[in-house]
Scaffold this motif. Structure first.
Motif, mmCIF file in Angstrom:
data_model
loop_
_atom_site.group_PDB
_atom_site.id
_atom_site.type_symbol
_atom_site.label_atom_id
_atom_site.label_comp_id
_atom_site.label_asym_id
_atom_site.label_seq_id
_atom_site.Cartn_x
_atom_site.Cartn_y
_atom_site.Cartn_z
ATOM 1 N N ASN A 83 14.152 -6.966 27.026
ATOM 2 C CA ASN A 83 12.988 -7.033 26.149
ATOM 3 C C ASN A 83 13.152 -8.079 25.053
ATOM 4 O O ASN A 83 12.212 -8.819 24.743
ATOM 5 C CB ASN A 83 12.718 -5.663 25.534
ATOM 6 N N LEU A 84 14.346 -8.159 24.464
ATOM 7 C CA LEU A 84 14.529 -9.105 23.362
ATOM 8 C C LEU A 84 14.551 -10.549 23.867
ATOM 9 O O LEU A 84 14.074 -11.465 23.181
ATOM 10 C CB LEU A 84 15.809 -8.790 22.590
ATOM 11 N N ALA A 99 15.031 -13.192 16.458
ATOM 12 C CA ALA A 99 15.808 -12.251 17.269
ATOM 13 C C ALA A 99 16.280 -11.059 16.453
ATOM 14 O O ALA A 99 16.156 -9.907 16.884
ATOM 15 C CB ALA A 99 17.008 -12.978 17.888
ATOM 16 N N ASP A 100 16.810 -11.314 15.273
ATOM 17 C CA ASP A 100 17.282 -10.221 14.429
ATOM 18 C C ASP A 100 16.171 -9.688 13.543
ATOM 19 O O ASP A 100 16.053 -8.477 13.340
ATOM 20 C CB ASP A 100 18.466 -10.703 13.577
ATOM 21 N N ASP A 101 15.358 -10.590 13.009
ATOM 22 C CA ASP A 101 14.309 -10.213 12.051
ATOM 23 C C ASP A 101 12.927 -10.415 12.657
ATOM 24 O O ASP A 101 12.371 -11.493 12.560
ATOM 25 C CB ASP A 101 14.477 -11.055 10.788
ATOM 26 N N ASP A 102 12.329 -9.428 13.230
ATOM 27 C CA ASP A 102 12.878 -8.113 13.445
ATOM 28 C C ASP A 102 12.778 -7.753 14.918
ATOM 29 O O ASP A 102 12.425 -6.642 15.280
ATOM 30 C CB ASP A 102 12.150 -7.092 12.573
ATOM 31 N N GLY A 103 13.117 -8.753 15.773
ATOM 32 C CA GLY A 103 13.182 -8.435 17.194
ATOM 33 C C GLY A 103 14.180 -7.334 17.480
ATOM 34 O O GLY A 103 13.957 -6.485 18.346
ATOM 35 N N SER A 104 15.286 -7.326 16.742
ATOM 36 C CA SER A 104 16.306 -6.298 16.955
ATOM 37 C C SER A 104 15.766 -4.907 16.652
ATOM 38 O O SER A 104 15.951 -3.965 17.429
ATOM 39 C CB SER A 104 17.544 -6.598 16.110
ATOM 40 N N GLY A 105 15.079 -4.755 15.514
ATOM 41 C CA GLY A 105 14.495 -3.458 15.194
ATOM 42 C C GLY A 105 13.412 -3.051 16.171
ATOM 43 O O GLY A 105 13.281 -1.876 16.531
ATOM 44 N N THR A 106 12.636 -4.053 16.626
ATOM 45 C CA THR A 106 11.565 -3.783 17.586
ATOM 46 C C THR A 106 12.113 -3.174 18.872
ATOM 47 O O THR A 106 11.598 -2.168 19.369
ATOM 48 C CB THR A 106 10.808 -5.085 17.890
ATOM 49 N N VAL A 107 13.155 -3.786 19.440
ATOM 50 C CA VAL A 107 13.686 -3.262 20.699
ATOM 51 C C VAL A 107 14.571 -2.037 20.479
ATOM 52 O O VAL A 107 14.720 -1.208 21.388
ATOM 53 C CB VAL A 107 14.449 -4.344 21.489
ATOM 54 N N THR A 108 15.131 -1.897 19.290
ATOM 55 C CA THR A 108 15.914 -0.699 18.956
ATOM 56 C C THR A 108 15.054 0.549 19.030
ATOM 57 O O THR A 108 15.422 1.546 19.664
ATOM 58 C CB THR A 108 16.534 -0.832 17.557
ATOM 59 N N LEU A 117 23.845 -11.750 18.037
ATOM 60 C CA LEU A 117 23.627 -10.308 17.886
ATOM 61 C C LEU A 117 24.466 -9.492 18.853
ATOM 62 O O LEU A 117 24.923 -9.980 19.885
ATOM 63 C CB LEU A 117 22.140 -9.989 18.091
ATOM 64 N N SER A 118 24.609 -8.207 18.527
ATOM 65 C CA SER A 118 25.322 -7.247 19.370
ATOM 66 C C SER A 118 24.356 -6.137 19.791
ATOM 67 O O SER A 118 23.810 -5.425 18.933
ATOM 68 C CB SER A 118 26.496 -6.631 18.601
ATOM 69 N N PHE A 119 24.165 -6.001 21.084
ATOM 70 C CA PHE A 119 23.293 -4.932 21.576
ATOM 71 C C PHE A 119 23.955 -3.572 21.455
ATOM 72 O O PHE A 119 23.266 -2.552 21.315
ATOM 73 C CB PHE A 119 22.849 -5.226 23.007
ATOM 74 N N ASP A 120 25.261 -3.527 21.487
ATOM 75 C CA ASP A 120 25.947 -2.259 21.237
ATOM 76 C C ASP A 120 25.685 -1.791 19.811
ATOM 77 O O ASP A 120 25.562 -0.589 19.552
ATOM 78 C CB ASP A 120 27.454 -2.412 21.466
ATOM 79 N N HIS A 121 25.616 -2.734 18.900
ATOM 80 C CA HIS A 121 25.294 -2.395 17.501
ATOM 81 C C HIS A 121 23.881 -1.831 17.403
ATOM 82 O O HIS A 121 23.647 -0.813 16.742
ATOM 83 C CB HIS A 121 25.440 -3.649 16.644
ATOM 84 N N MET A 122 22.929 -2.483 18.068
ATOM 85 C CA MET A 122 21.544 -1.989 18.073
ATOM 86 C C MET A 122 21.467 -0.570 18.629
ATOM 87 O O MET A 122 20.693 0.265 18.148
ATOM 88 C CB MET A 122 20.658 -2.910 18.918
ATOM 89 N N LYS A 123 22.267 -0.307 19.636
ATOM 90 C CA LYS A 123 22.245 1.008 20.268
ATOM 91 C C LYS A 123 22.611 2.115 19.284
ATOM 92 O O LYS A 123 22.082 3.232 19.365
ATOM 93 C CB LYS A 123 23.196 1.028 21.467
#
Length: 379
Positions: A115-116, A205-214, A355-361
């Motif tokens: 998704n990201l 990607a981080d702001d705020d794609g990371s939160g979006t996919v999280t 970014l780290s997807f494990d972190h997002m998880k």
């Protein structure tokens, strides 16, 4: 998210931004140029009076790292009070581990990655641009695909005067007496390039794609593994956060006017970057609800595999502020302490490789725990 260390930006990055702009971006520039002289009512703290500014003035605030709320449509005082007839109950300990853990066990980084990658392929997700309009339509289709076939889950557009709508996905509650008593998990979907907001490249990607996919991954696990809450739980993806929390202000004010009662709101803004001090979940302690923030610490202790660290955010730094403004309890998690967070946001360099997807998880785990624990009625 609205902060950045200007010292880390390079002239080469700016040159790349200019040379990379396609014709469609130039068209977007023409589309928004007519509004650049429009005056907007801007507030930069709860203690200072709001001031009328142009869009160019707002862009200067963004470049300076000054957080602000555009209150043009909602000029009332910064913080209002809830009716004394109803007050939300915030628990002090986690009690539903047996329900939460199976949902956490079904979280995966695979869908977040896919998704990201697609979400950051849009040239930008600026709320007024054609790309922002296209990206929100792509995003809502992913959410609808997750919810397809589940009759107790709905996905709807919350439209604004600009083309990028906010998105609301809702689990209906089993207790119909609690139909207007809500739990909300949010993120913002728009991105911005601070040098050329209306047409610059901004992968976000981080702001705020990371939160979006999280939160999308938390939503997916809850839907596909049979979550049926007692009170309604909603997932929100806001438009226009980078322009002064525009989308979340519109949603929160509409909910207040409709008489909805928000028990708790959790914002996820930047969840993917691991700072120099290692993996942590940053819990913001200023401009948030104290009781809900204390409960958030408990959720991290119970459901995340990494510790939390306490940090401060400042006024209006993300969409939780819109809910606080109308008096509802809100809290905010971020990838680290602010001084240790991603310094590439609002530029062409905000990309997935950092970014780290494990972190997002880990943040998805907390979002799941938040949704389940607070969906139950406790006394």
């Amino acid at each position: 998210m609205k902060f950045l260390s200007l010292s880390l930006l390079s002239i080469s990055a700016l040159s790349t931004l200019v040379s990379a702009s396609p014709l469609a971006a130039s068209i977007d520039q023409l589309r928004v140029s007519a509004s650049e002289t429009e005056r907007r009512l801007i507030q930069i703290s709860e203690d200072s009076p709001a001031k009328w500014m142009t869009e160019s003035d707002k862009e200067s605030l963004l470049r300076a790292g000054i957080k602000f709320m555009d209150i043009t449509e909602y000029p009332e005082p910064s913080v209002s009070s809830l009716s004394t007839e109803w007050q939300p109950f915030i628990p002090v300990k986690a009690e539903y581990q047996d329900e939460v853990l199976p949902f956490i066990g079904n979280l995966t980084t695979d869908t977040m990655k896919a998704n990201l990658q697609e979400f950051t392929s849009f040239y930008n997700r600026y709320y007024k641009s054609s790309y922002g309009a296209k990206s929100c339509r792509w995003l809502i289709q992913q959410i609808r695909d997750v919810a397809k076939g589940y009759n107790h889950v709905s996905v709807n557009e919350f439209k604004h005067s600009w083309d990028q709508f906010s998105i609301i996905a809702r689990f209906e509650g089993s207790n119909k007496d609690l139909n207007d008593e809500l739990v909300i998990v949010g993120a913002h979907q728009d991105s911005v390039n601070m040098w050329m907001p209306s047409f610059g490249r901004s992968p976000g990607a981080d702001d705020d794609g990371s939160g979006t996919v999280t939160i999308l991954e938390a939503f997916r696990s809850l839907v596909h593994n049979g979550f049926k809450p007692e009170r309604p739980v909603e997932f929100h993806w806001y438009s226009g956060e980078e322009a002064g929390l525009l989308g979340s202000q519109a949603v929160s004010r509409a909910y207040e006017q409709e008489g909805k009662k928000v028990v708790a709101m959790l914002q996820n803004d930047m969840t993917g970057y691991v700072g120099a001090k290692g993996p942590v979940i940053g819990i913001v302690t200023d401009h948030v609800d104290e009781k809900l923030t204390d409960f958030l610490k408990t959720l991290v202790d119970n459901y995340a595999g990494i510790p939390y660290t306490l940090t401060k955010c400042g006024y209006a730094c993300s969409d939780h502020a819109s809910w606080r403004k109308v008096g509802f309890p809100s809290a905010f998690t971020i990838e680290s302490a602010f001084e240790d967070s991603n310094q590439h946001i609002h530029t062409t360099g905000d990309t997935i490789d950092k970014l780290s997807f494990d972190h997002m998880k880990e943040f998805s785990k907390v979002a799941v725990g938040f949704s389940v624990e607070l969906s139950h009625v406790r006394k």
